[in-house]
Design an enzyme around this catalytic site. Structure first.
Site, PDB file in Angstrom:
ATOM      1  N   VAL A 156       0.718 102.940  15.211  1.00  0.00           N
ATOM      2  CA  VAL A 156      -0.572 102.788  15.347  1.00  0.00           C
ATOM      3  C   VAL A 156      -1.229 102.368  13.822  1.00  0.00           C
ATOM      4  O   VAL A 156      -2.022 101.377  13.828  1.00  0.00           O
ATOM      5  CB  VAL A 156      -1.549 103.829  16.157  1.00  0.00           C
ATOM      6  CG1 VAL A 156      -2.900 103.280  16.041  1.00  0.00           C
ATOM      7  CG2 VAL A 156      -0.923 103.893  17.447  1.00  0.00           C
ATOM      8  N   GLU A 174      -3.032 107.784   6.808  1.00  0.00           N
ATOM      9  CA  GLU A 174      -2.497 109.154   6.775  1.00  0.00           C
ATOM     10  C   GLU A 174      -1.466 109.302   7.777  1.00  0.00           C
ATOM     11  O   GLU A 174      -1.927 109.652   9.032  1.00  0.00           O
ATOM     12  CB  GLU A 174      -3.523 110.350   6.983  1.00  0.00           C
ATOM     13  CG  GLU A 174      -4.555 110.503   5.602  1.00  0.00           C
ATOM     14  CD  GLU A 174      -3.782 110.801   4.312  1.00  0.00           C
ATOM     15  OE1 GLU A 174      -2.600 111.327   4.479  1.00  0.00           O
ATOM     16  OE2 GLU A 174      -4.496 110.505   3.412  1.00  0.00           O
ATOM     17  N   CYS A 205       1.587 117.671  10.935  1.00  0.00           N
ATOM     18  CA  CYS A 205       2.277 116.216  10.266  1.00  0.00           C
ATOM     19  C   CYS A 205       3.519 116.540   9.272  1.00  0.00           C
ATOM     20  O   CYS A 205       4.216 115.858   8.879  1.00  0.00           O
ATOM     21  CB  CYS A 205       1.129 115.298   9.780  1.00  0.00           C
ATOM     22  SG  CYS A 205       0.178 115.987   8.646  1.00  0.00           S
TER      23      CYS A 205
HETATM   24  P1  NAD Z   1      -2.020 108.300  17.434  1.00  0.00           P
HETATM   25  O1  NAD Z   1      -1.701 107.200  16.410  1.00  0.00           O
HETATM   26  O2  NAD Z   1      -1.367 107.936  18.816  1.00  0.00           O
HETATM   27  O3  NAD Z   1      -3.606 108.350  17.586  1.00  0.00           O
HETATM   28  C1  NAD Z   1      -4.570 108.345  16.485  1.00  0.00           C
HETATM   29  C2  NAD Z   1      -5.644 107.463  16.827  1.00  0.00           C
HETATM   30  O4  NAD Z   1      -5.691 106.330  17.023  1.00  0.00           O
HETATM   31  C3  NAD Z   1      -6.614 108.237  18.110  1.00  0.00           C
HETATM   32  O5  NAD Z   1      -7.671 108.441  17.606  1.00  0.00           O
HETATM   33  C4  NAD Z   1      -6.275 107.144  19.043  1.00  0.00           C
HETATM   34  O6  NAD Z   1      -7.575 107.086  19.870  1.00  0.00           O
HETATM   35  C5  NAD Z   1      -5.958 105.862  18.078  1.00  0.00           C
HETATM   36  N1  NAD Z   1      -5.158 104.939  18.892  1.00  0.00           N
HETATM   37  C6  NAD Z   1      -4.009 105.139  19.627  1.00  0.00           C
HETATM   38  N2  NAD Z   1      -3.347 104.100  20.070  1.00  0.00           N
HETATM   39  C7  NAD Z   1      -4.068 103.091  19.539  1.00  0.00           C
HETATM   40  C8  NAD Z   1      -3.729 101.712  19.612  1.00  0.00           C
HETATM   41  N3  NAD Z   1      -2.787 100.957  20.219  1.00  0.00           N
HETATM   42  N4  NAD Z   1      -4.939 100.851  19.065  1.00  0.00           N
HETATM   43  C9  NAD Z   1      -5.728 101.254  18.365  1.00  0.00           C
HETATM   44  N5  NAD Z   1      -6.055 102.650  18.276  1.00  0.00           N
HETATM   45  C10 NAD Z   1      -5.096 103.435  18.964  1.00  0.00           C
HETATM   46  O7  NAD Z   1      -1.746 109.287  16.824  1.00  0.00           O
HETATM   47  P2  NAD Z   1      -1.577 110.582  17.417  1.00  0.00           P
HETATM   48  O8  NAD Z   1      -0.375 110.947  18.417  1.00  0.00           O
HETATM   49  O9  NAD Z   1      -2.908 111.259  17.622  1.00  0.00           O
HETATM   50  O10 NAD Z   1      -1.173 111.871  16.194  1.00  0.00           O
HETATM   51  C11 NAD Z   1       0.237 112.159  15.934  1.00  0.00           C
HETATM   52  C12 NAD Z   1       0.640 111.177  14.483  1.00  0.00           C
HETATM   53  O11 NAD Z   1      -0.352 111.711  13.609  1.00  0.00           O
HETATM   54  C13 NAD Z   1       2.174 111.780  14.148  1.00  0.00           C
HETATM   55  O12 NAD Z   1       2.726 111.105  13.727  1.00  0.00           O
HETATM   56  C14 NAD Z   1       1.449 112.764  12.876  1.00  0.00           C
HETATM   57  O13 NAD Z   1       2.701 112.916  12.002  1.00  0.00           O
HETATM   58  C15 NAD Z   1       0.213 112.006  12.426  1.00  0.00           C
HETATM   59  N6  NAD Z   1      -0.492 112.798  11.674  1.00  0.00           N
HETATM   60  C16 NAD Z   1      -0.748 112.754  10.313  1.00  0.00           C
HETATM   61  C17 NAD Z   1      -1.378 113.371   9.614  1.00  0.00           C
HETATM   62  C18 NAD Z   1      -1.545 113.398   7.877  1.00  0.00           C
HETATM   63  O14 NAD Z   1      -2.477 113.783   7.565  1.00  0.00           O
HETATM   64  N7  NAD Z   1      -0.908 112.520   7.479  1.00  0.00           N
HETATM   65  C19 NAD Z   1      -2.219 114.513  10.187  1.00  0.00           C
HETATM   66  C20 NAD Z   1      -2.424 114.608  11.581  1.00  0.00           C
HETATM   67  C21 NAD Z   1      -1.387 113.694  12.266  1.00  0.00           C
END
Ligand code: NAD
Length: 414
Positions: A156, A174, A205
């Protein structure tokens, strides 16, 4: 930034820090620390930063002036829904920006609480919370922003960057990925075993995603992890209140699917209806197994055998740059080699996860694990434009004449 501006930003931060209830205070603790830090240092962070002068600018004023970027879109992930939205928000407010907060729809209770609580403390014109799923986020991404701060998956993240590129909007990404943990034979295995990927059921993460160690270390490690699981979560983690659950059944099935074809050495028990997966360790895992194809994001730890630090470094370098590399060893030279010969967002020796709590260390990824960083002053800088200011004195125009044509030999020789 003027003193009035700084005091306005300070009072906004003070509003957020007021707890709504003890329960929320617990969720907010990490963010409260960031707020306190910003309150303490805001005047310094926002002040002009003088730079070293050259002969040509000796009598001038040369400094960097942090300036608000404007409107920041903050998109959060579900696994730490408060930290990944409020901490960037603290920096956005401190730096003088307006910000829209879009929490993840997957952690729906937190999203609702955020939608109800933040308007009690913050001006909703400047800091609105927008809830919704993929289509709402896509609609937000079509708008023009001055910065997009995104936390979530790498796939994403790519879409976010693509949408931002249409407006030349800078992004902080991030992201996640597979963070390795190299356990050297000389380390205190009992200590290394305590840092399994079981915090928040591995839905972190910066969880250690897999272990690299020599075959002789694997058997000692398995014994210590077994003891550690008992000590931390009792003989029955499923019934123990400190052991969590997988966020939903889609992720439950994804994690269980990743384990197919690997040998379970510890745990492996599960209950789909309850989204429960017990603390699990996989042994003798091969590099091309399913579990090594993507970030696990669950309470499952594969162990892969390597012949030593050289092969561990090679294994890590052959893959995408991780968010963090963990190394357990008493040998400082091995730590230095890991630092010199690998690349990752962070490197942590003889501990796991805690670098996130050190506000002076920038938190962020590199390559596939992300770009940009935050925490403390780093968030302030990330969400500011660091504007170069050079204020010349017109009284020394005679010196400037050296720059002007005609470029005579006398001027060139000077
Ligand atoms: P995700 O990418 O599925 O979702 C994150 C956000 O993106 C949500 O608000 C969601 O509504 C939006 N989103 C999802 N699909 C989308 C699309 N097709 N188009 C536009 N927006 C979209 O991630 P997740 O499942 O919520 O989180 C897990 C991931 O996040 C893991 O890979 C984890 O390692 C990472 N993470 C990183 C950190 C960091 O600080 N580096 C912290 C927490 C989580």
């Amino acid at each position: 930034m003027t003193n009035t501006c700084i005091s306005q930003h300070r009072s906004l931060l003070l509003y957020i820090i007021r707890p709504h209830s003890d329960r929320i205070l617990c969720f907010l603790r990490a963010s409260a620390g960031e707020i306190r830090l910003a309150l303490q240092h805001l005047s310094d962070w926002a002040a002009p930063r003088p730079v070293e002068k050259t002969l040509m600018t000796l009598v001038d004023q040369a400094y960097v002036q942090p300036q608000p970027l404007g409107l920041v879109l903050i998109i959060g992930a579900w696994n730490y829904p408060w930290a990944v939205t409020l901490q960037p928000l603290v920096g956005a407010i401190a730096a003088g920006n307006a910000a829209i907060i879009k929490p993840s729809e997957v952690s729906s209770h937190s999203a609702r609480a955020m939608e109800e609580l933040l308007p009690l403390y913050l001006d909703t014109d400047l800091y609105p919370v927008v809830t919704g799923g993929v289509s709402e986020t896509q609609e937000l991404l079509r708008q023009r922003w001055d910065h997009v701060f995104y936390t979530g998956s790498s796939s994403v993240g790519r879409l976010v960057m693509e949408a931002a590129a249409a407006h030349l909007t800078p992004v902080t990404l991030e992201l996640g990925g597979k963070s390795p943990c190299y356990i050297h034979s000389d380390c205190n295995i009992r200590v290394a075993a305590r840092y399994g990927p079981f915090v928040n059921c591995g839905q972190t993460c910066i969880s250690p995603d897999y272990v690299l160690c020599e075959p002789s270390v694997q058997s000692r490690l398995l014994e210590e992890v077994r003891e550690c699981i008992k000590e931390f979560y009792t003989e029955n983690p499923k019934g123990f209140e400190d052991y969590g659950r997988i966020i939903n059944q889609r992720h439950f099935r994804r994690i269980m699917g990743l384990m197919e074809g690997s040998t379970v050495a510890l745990g492996g028990d599960c209950d789909e209806a309850d989204c429960y997966i017990g603390p699990t360790v996989l042994k003798d895992v091969s590099a091309d197994s399913k579990v090594m194809k993507e970030e696990i994001f669950g309470p499952v730890l594969p162990i892969i055998s390597v012949s030593g630090v050289d092969q561990a470094i090679q294994f890590i370098s052959d893959r995408e740059k991780p968010l963090v590399i963990y190394v357990f060893t008493e040998d400082k030279k091995i730590i230095q080699r890991m630092i010199a010969d690998t690349s990752s967002g962070a490197l942590l020796a003889n501990d796991c996860l805690v670098h996130f709590t050190v506000s002076t260390l920038p938190f962020g990824g590199v390559g596939h694990s992300g770009m940009g960083c935050y925490k403390g002053k780093h968030t302030f800088d990330q969400l500011s434009h660091l504007r170069s200011c050079l204020i010349k004195s017109s009284s020394l125009e005679s010196v400037n004449s050296l720059r002007y044509p005609p470029h005579t030999q006398r001027k060139i020789n000077w």
